[in-house]
Motif scaffolding. Structure first.
Motif, mmCIF file in Angstrom:
data_model
loop_
_atom_site.group_PDB
_atom_site.id
_atom_site.type_symbol
_atom_site.label_atom_id
_atom_site.label_comp_id
_atom_site.label_asym_id
_atom_site.label_seq_id
_atom_site.Cartn_x
_atom_site.Cartn_y
_atom_site.Cartn_z
ATOM 1 N N LEU A 3 22.671 27.904 21.972
ATOM 2 C CA LEU A 3 22.679 28.402 23.347
ATOM 3 C C LEU A 3 22.924 27.252 24.311
ATOM 4 O O LEU A 3 22.174 26.263 24.336
ATOM 5 C CB LEU A 3 21.355 29.085 23.652
ATOM 6 N N ASP A 4 23.971 27.395 25.110
ATOM 7 C CA ASP A 4 24.296 26.402 26.117
ATOM 8 C C ASP A 4 23.129 26.265 27.109
ATOM 9 O O ASP A 4 22.580 27.278 27.562
ATOM 10 C CB ASP A 4 25.568 26.825 26.851
ATOM 11 N N PRO A 5 22.731 25.038 27.466
ATOM 12 C CA PRO A 5 21.590 24.860 28.379
ATOM 13 C C PRO A 5 21.762 25.585 29.708
ATOM 14 O O PRO A 5 20.798 26.122 30.260
ATOM 15 C CB PRO A 5 21.539 23.339 28.569
ATOM 16 N N ALA A 6 22.976 25.599 30.229
ATOM 17 C CA ALA A 6 23.203 26.285 31.513
ATOM 18 C C ALA A 6 22.993 27.793 31.360
ATOM 19 O O ALA A 6 22.433 28.447 32.249
ATOM 20 C CB ALA A 6 24.613 25.986 32.017
ATOM 21 N N ILE A 11 19.425 32.780 31.965
ATOM 22 C CA ILE A 11 18.580 33.835 31.400
ATOM 23 C C ILE A 11 17.128 33.642 31.829
ATOM 24 O O ILE A 11 16.458 34.591 32.243
ATOM 25 C CB ILE A 11 18.702 33.858 29.866
ATOM 26 N N GLU A 12 16.637 32.405 31.756
ATOM 27 C CA GLU A 12 15.239 32.154 32.107
ATOM 28 C C GLU A 12 14.980 32.388 33.586
ATOM 29 O O GLU A 12 13.908 32.872 33.968
ATOM 30 C CB GLU A 12 14.858 30.725 31.703
ATOM 31 N N GLU A 60 29.261 36.418 28.413
ATOM 32 C CA GLU A 60 28.445 35.239 28.129
ATOM 33 C C GLU A 60 26.982 35.622 27.918
ATOM 34 O O GLU A 60 26.331 35.186 26.976
ATOM 35 C CB GLU A 60 28.578 34.240 29.281
ATOM 36 N N ILE A 61 26.475 36.478 28.797
ATOM 37 C CA ILE A 61 25.098 36.970 28.657
ATOM 38 C C ILE A 61 24.976 37.863 27.430
ATOM 39 O O ILE A 61 23.966 37.834 26.715
ATOM 40 C CB ILE A 61 24.662 37.738 29.917
#
Length: 310
Positions: A3-6, A11-12, A60-61
């Motif tokens: 999972l890409d950090p961005a 999501i968070e 992406e999501i």
């Protein structure tokens, strides 16, 4: 998938901003798969406020949320930032009462629906369907937030909310049980076609029609809330003064929270968008909903534009 950090941060942030989030295909008003429709229907039936993310509009999501919670399918429900699960788990929790508890809602009312009638013709057809399904099968009737019924063959559950009619046992989820009081299940073969037909006295009436003059008179009497669904720029460009509420932003949520017996009428430029809005509110359970026929065009010729706006 790493999972890409961005993307993780996206999501968070979303989960931090909303206590209840449903990642789904489509929207609650227009789900794009049966599982998403079921999950949204269960949440809608509880009357809980939740955010939804249409993963079809955000590839992406769509892939990222699967990796984030290590859950391979859509829909996915999060409560308080924690993954609850998909459609089947949401259904199980709704039936057991665990979903109410997780959402901080009152305990599930497990009272069976009252006065359910199954005609002999319908009973015969349903018994035949059960016989073909095997010994452990049961009838389940779901009635969604728009009061659309759906029969299916399900696993027999001795703990389910159920009624017995004509020698048949019919299971309900808690929300459907509340919508099933007084229903009549019949088998028809007429102009409607051939199949099961359910008469539900709890279903909202069909959207009615009002002329601008009729709507204006009822607004003057305090017997109707008139809602203009035109966007702000379109309203600002018009010279006609109408005593309306609007459907923008927080105003929409305020209207949706009104008592379901509130009389509502919807108006737009010509009457098409307002009919869609009226159908939406009818689907929410409002029992007296109207469309202003002809919209603002007809209003400008039929009604005195000097009626003050409030």
């Amino acid at each position: 998938m790493t999972l890409d950090p961005a993307l993780r941060q996206r999501i968070e942030t979303l989960l931090a901003d909303h206590r209840v989030v449903l990642f789904m295909k489509g929207s609650p008003d227009m789900p794009q798969c049966g599982f998403s429709a079921k999950a949204a229907g269960l949440l809608g039936g509880l009357g809980v406020e939740y955010a939804h993310v249409n993963v079809l509009a955000d590839p992406e999501i769509r892939e990222g949320i699967k990796a984030y919670g290590n859950w391979p399918t859509i829909p996915q429900l999060y409560i308080g930032g924690e993954l609850v699960g998909g459609s089947d788990i949401i259904d199980e929790m709704a039936n057991s009462g665990e979903l109410n508890q997780a959402l901080g809602l009152p305990p599930v009312d497990r009272t069976p629906p009252r006065d359910v009638t199954v005609t002999p013709a319908a009973a015969e057809m349903l018994r035949g369907a059960l016989a073909d399904a095997g010994a452990d099968a049961a009838l389940a009737l779901a009635i969604d937030v728009r009061f659309q019924p759906r029969f299916q063959i399900a696993a027999a559950d001795p703990k389910a909310i159920a009624v017995e009619c004509e020698g048949l046992r019919i299971q309900f989820d808690p929300a459907s049980a509340r919508r099933a009081d007084g229903i009549t299940i019949d088998w028809v073969d007429d102009l409607r076609g051939k199949g099961l037909a359910i008469d539900n006295p709890n279903a909202p009436k069909a959207v009615g029609a009002l002329s601008p003059a009729e709507a204006a008179a009822r607004v003057r009497d305090g017997a109707l809330t008139l809602v203009d669904v035109r966007p702000p720029d379109e309203r600002a460009a018009a010279s006609v003064t109408v005593p309306f509420e609007v459907l923008d932003g927080d105003a929409r949520r305020t209207l949706e929270a009104l008592p379901k017996g509130t009389a509502l009428a919807f108006l737009c430029h010509s009457g098409q968008r307002s009919r869609q809005a009226a159908e939406h509110f009818r689907g929410l359970g409002f029992t007296e909903v109207y469309n202003v026929e002809g919209g603002i065009d007809a209003w400008s010729t039929e009604v005195d534009g000097s009626i003050p706006r409030y």
